[in-house]
Design an enzyme around this catalytic site. Structure first.
Site, short mmCIF file in Angstrom:
data_model
loop_
_atom_site.label_atom_id
_atom_site.label_comp_id
_atom_site.label_asym_id
_atom_site.label_seq_id
_atom_site.Cartn_x
_atom_site.Cartn_y
_atom_site.Cartn_z
N GLU A 19 64.11 9.81 19.83
CA GLU A 19 64.26 8.43 20.34
C GLU A 19 64.06 8.36 21.85
O GLU A 19 64.72 7.58 22.54
CB GLU A 19 65.63 7.85 19.96
CG GLU A 19 65.78 7.50 18.52
CD GLU A 19 64.69 6.59 18.02
OE1 GLU A 19 64.11 5.84 18.82
OE2 GLU A 19 64.39 6.65 16.82
C1 LIG Z 1 64.49 16.15 14.14
C2 LIG Z 1 63.54 15.12 14.67
C3 LIG Z 1 63.54 13.85 14.14
C4 LIG Z 1 62.64 12.89 14.60
N1 LIG Z 1 62.58 11.65 13.99
C5 LIG Z 1 61.57 10.82 14.31
C6 LIG Z 1 61.35 9.62 13.55
O1 LIG Z 1 62.08 9.30 12.62
N2 LIG Z 1 60.28 8.85 13.88
C7 LIG Z 1 59.43 9.17 14.90
O2 LIG Z 1 58.48 8.42 15.13
N3 LIG Z 1 59.62 10.27 15.65
C8 LIG Z 1 60.67 11.11 15.37
N4 LIG Z 1 60.85 12.26 16.10
C9 LIG Z 1 59.98 12.53 17.23
C10 LIG Z 1 60.69 12.43 18.56
O3 LIG Z 1 61.01 11.12 18.87
C11 LIG Z 1 59.80 13.12 19.61
O4 LIG Z 1 59.88 14.52 19.36
C12 LIG Z 1 60.19 12.79 21.01
O5 LIG Z 1 59.90 11.45 21.30
C13 LIG Z 1 59.49 13.67 22.05
O6 LIG Z 1 58.11 13.75 21.81
P1 LIG Z 1 57.41 15.17 21.76
O7 LIG Z 1 58.18 16.02 20.81
O8 LIG Z 1 55.98 14.99 21.50
O9 LIG Z 1 57.62 15.79 23.19
P2 LIG Z 1 56.69 15.52 24.47
O10 LIG Z 1 56.40 14.07 24.59
O11 LIG Z 1 55.55 16.45 24.43
O12 LIG Z 1 57.67 15.92 25.65
C14 LIG Z 1 57.84 17.29 26.08
C15 LIG Z 1 58.63 17.30 27.38
O13 LIG Z 1 57.91 16.59 28.40
C16 LIG Z 1 58.71 15.56 28.96
N5 LIG Z 1 57.88 14.39 29.23
C17 LIG Z 1 56.89 13.87 28.49
N6 LIG Z 1 56.39 12.78 29.06
C18 LIG Z 1 57.09 12.56 30.19
C19 LIG Z 1 57.05 11.58 31.22
N7 LIG Z 1 56.21 10.55 31.18
N8 LIG Z 1 57.95 11.69 32.22
C20 LIG Z 1 58.84 12.68 32.27
N9 LIG Z 1 58.93 13.65 31.33
C21 LIG Z 1 58.05 13.58 30.30
C22 LIG Z 1 59.76 15.24 27.90
O14 LIG Z 1 60.94 14.70 28.48
C23 LIG Z 1 60.00 16.61 27.28
O15 LIG Z 1 60.94 17.32 28.03
C24 LIG Z 1 61.77 13.21 15.66
C25 LIG Z 1 61.80 14.50 16.23
C26 LIG Z 1 62.65 15.45 15.73
C27 LIG Z 1 62.59 16.84 16.31
#
Ligand SMILES: Cc1cc2nc3c(=O)[nH]c(=O)nc-3n(C[C@H](O)[C@H](O)[C@H](O)COP(=O)(O)OP(=O)(O)OC[C@H]3O[C@@H](n4cnc5c(N)ncnc54)[C@H](O)[C@@H]3O)c2cc1C
Length: 586
Positions: free
Chosen positions: A433
């Site tokens: 989220e």
């Molecule tokens: C158990 C689980 C349940 C989930 N459930 C859902 C769901 O029901 N529906 C759904 O759609 N998604 C879901 N997600 C996805 C979740 O919301 C994402 O994993 C999350 O938004 C982060 O995206 P990412 O994993 O691609 O990380 P990334 O976006 O790649 O981020 C990696 C790192 O970079 C940092 N970062 C990235 N962009 C920026 C920025 N602009 N400024 C500063 N820092 C930044 C982040 O803070 C993080 O530390 C789920 C994930 C998990 C693990």
């Protein structure tokens, strides 16, 4: 370990911290009714849901041939949850709900998440889908889907994430091609979809972000679609299977009983929600609700970890007292350092809980206040509080659950005690989220710079009023007033600094985003505990529940002395820390 829902503290917050008294009467509920509902829900969760927490973690959700089986016991417990109407607690009576205020809904969300976070994720996502359809769904959609979702007979999901589009939803690629009958064919891969497939309910209603063929690039070209697992016939019954399939589920560090699915949309029938290309705006409504709920999960897991640690600290005999008051080993709760850890766990949990109640009260006001201006004012505060609740409470849950392991010593590192599960489960909270970094960016950009610090200033002014009230109270209240005033001043100087420099030196402003978020969350939680002191002292004067009220004051005082004071360090990080941060080389 038996879980006991903290109904007394939740009710204290509903009565004294949420703004129920200011919400129009028809949108609130009687406190006795709220107490009875939460007590019954607490009993249900303790007896039916909490016992499935450890087994759910051990066995996890399982994937076989496109089907997902939840762990043993989940199906029966979910059937009871539906039969008792718990999904509808905070949803409108028009669709079969009970129409309780958000403040009561948030308390119920805490209880079920403390009982079993993996189980609770399913109703949590359904709540989000209900909110989105209530706000943006067409009359037909509401008619077809809402009653089933509100009853919990069908469940909801939120489909944002794709392999190349996590925090940055502008990168998403899922396509929506219009069909002549007015529907769209949805094609693409969504990952990490919580409860995207499961065996608990007869249908799953996916809310999916996708792009129509001529959509603008980036976030302005995203639309929101409703994609049911089973298409619904004209009698409202699930009919043929839609072209959406679960490819697999993830193996995770925590929340192992909650299926985290990869969904393939293969030309699935989707129904546009609202206007084309307005999907992100709609999703924000759902995300705000879900982000708030994730903050509540942080409080919940903190409470669960605290209860476990407390019972261990009372039973484990180890070490003689430093003051020589006994010659034999005593329960570790007598050692000052164990007391420090327990007090910290408790203060962070109660502070977070109070902040949640406060924020929920503003959400109720934002929906129900008398005039459009009052509603808009309340909404600004409610929205300011969302990243604080999400960011602060989720980050703190890691600290709290880690302390829970520390209090167990070696047995905390061993899985059988359950302390480790809470720590593993909590670890997702600052990630999904919107990560803490994304919450902090939201706080700086949309919530602070956009209105040039006006909402932050209103909050600071309200805190100053609380300080005045505290100065008329006991010595403890006056002491808290001093700390609160110092923290408010730190907050104001950070807000002024960001507003003055934020648009010229953007990198420096965002370098301080997370410390600013943690400062603000810390301050608002501490402020709510300070308001609790005023209410508790008045209750004590009336002779009400002296043990509970005195403990509340003690917790608030501990918070002020041990946690609120960190705001000064956070101020320094924001104001002086950017050059060294930006100058770091990797
Ligand atoms: C158990 C689980 C349940 C989930 N459930 C859902 C769901 O029901 N529906 C759904 O759609 N998604 C879901 N997600 C996805 C979740 O919301 C994402 O994993 C999350 O938004 C982060 O995206 P990412 O994993 O691609 O990380 P990334 O976006 O790649 O981020 C990696 C790192 O970079 C940092 N970062 C990235 N962009 C920026 C920025 N602009 N400024 C500063 N820092 C930044 C982040 O803070 C993080 O530390 C789920 C994930 C998990 C693990």
């Amino acid at each position: 370990m038996v879980f006991e829902a903290p109904v007394k503290d939740l009710m204290f917050n509903i009565a004294h911290i949420a703004k129920m008294a200011e919400t129009p009467e028809e949108a609130t509920c009687d406190l006795d009714v709220a107490a009875a509902v939460l007590a019954e829900f607490g009993r249900f969760c303790a007896e039916e849901i909490a016992p499935l927490n450890a087994v759910g973690d051990r066995i996890g959700a399982r994937f076989e041939n496109g089907h997902v089986a939840t762990p043993p016991g989940f199906r029966d417990a979910y059937a009871k949850f539906v039969a008792m109407g718990w999904q509808g607690l905070q949803h409108p009576e028009t669709y079969g709900g009970q129409g309780m205020p958000r403040a009561v809904g948030a308390a119920a969300t805490e209880i079920i998440n403390a009982a079993n976070m993996s189980f609770a994720l399913c109703p949590l996502l359904t709540d989000g889908a209900i909110d989105a359809l209530l706000t943006f769904g067409s009359p037909d959609m509401k008619q077809t889907y809402l009653a089933k979702l509100v009853s919990g007979t069908w469940t909801g999901t939120m489909n944002l994430t794709e392999p190349q589009a996590g925090s940055d939803l502008g990168l998403l690629r899922t396509r929506a091609e219009p069909d002549p009958d007015g529907t769209c064919r949805i094609t693409g891969t969504k990952i990490y979809i919580t409860y995207g497939e499961h065996d608990l309910a007869e249908n799953i209603i996916h809310l999916v972000l996708a792009r129509t063929p001529d959509a603008p690039k980036g976030v302005r070209g995203i639309s929101l679609f409703l994609v049911p697992k089973f298409l619904v016939d004209s009698n409202g019954k699930p009919g043929p299977r839609n072209a959406v399939r679960c490819q697999s589920i993830e193996h995770k560090l925590g929340v192992r009983a909650s299926p985290t699915t990869i969904l393939e949309f293969e030309g699935a029938t989707g129904f546009l929600i609202g206007r084309e290309n307005a999907g992100l705006e709609y999703m924000f409504t759902m995300m705000n609700a879900a982000r708030f709920a994730v903050g509540v999960q942080g409080v919940a897991i903190g409470e669960r970890a605290y209860q476990l640690a407390l019972s261990h600290a009372k039973g484990r005999l180890q070490g003689r007292p430093v003051d020589g008051s006994a010659r034999e080993a005593v329960a570790i709760i007598h050692h000052p350092d164990v007391r420090r850890m327990l007090a910290r766990m408790r203060a962070l949990t109660e502070g977070g809980r109070a902040m949640v109640a406060f924020a929920a009260g503003w959400q109720d006001l934002a929906h129900h206040a008398g005039t459009p201006e009052e509603r808009a004012d309340a909404l600004a505060i409610a929205e300011f509080l969302v990243p604080l609740v999400k960011g602060f409470c989720s980050e703190m849950s890691i600290e709290i659950t880690s302390a829970g392991i520390q209090i167990y010593g070696g047995m905390g590192f061993v899985e059988e005690t359950g302390a480790a599960q809470h720590y593993r489960d909590a670890r997702i909270l600052p990630i999904y989220e919107g990560t803490t970094g994304i919450q902090a960016n939201d706080l700086v950009g949309r919530k602070t710079l956009r209105d040039a610090g006006a909402t932050a200033g209103r909050i600071a002014a309200m805190i100053a009023l609380t300080e005045q009230d505290l100065r008329r109270g006991s010595p403890a209240a006056q002491d808290i007033a001093v700390r609160l005033s110092q923290s408010r001043t730190a907050f104001q100087s950070v807000v002024d600094h960001l507003v003055r420099n934020g648009t010229q030196d953007v990198n420096a402003a965002y370098a301080g985003a997370v410390p600013y978020l943690m400062l603000s969350g810390n301050l608002v939680a501490g402020w709510q505990l300070a308001r609790s002191v005023i209410a508790a002292e008045a209750a004590l004067a009336r002779g009400e529940d002296p043990a509970f009220m005195s403990a509340k004051i003690a917790t608030a005082l501990f918070y002020a002395h041990h946690i609120l004071i960190d705001t000064e360090l956070q101020r320094v990080r924001v104001i002086d820390g950017a050059p060294s941060l930006l100058g770091a080389t990797f």
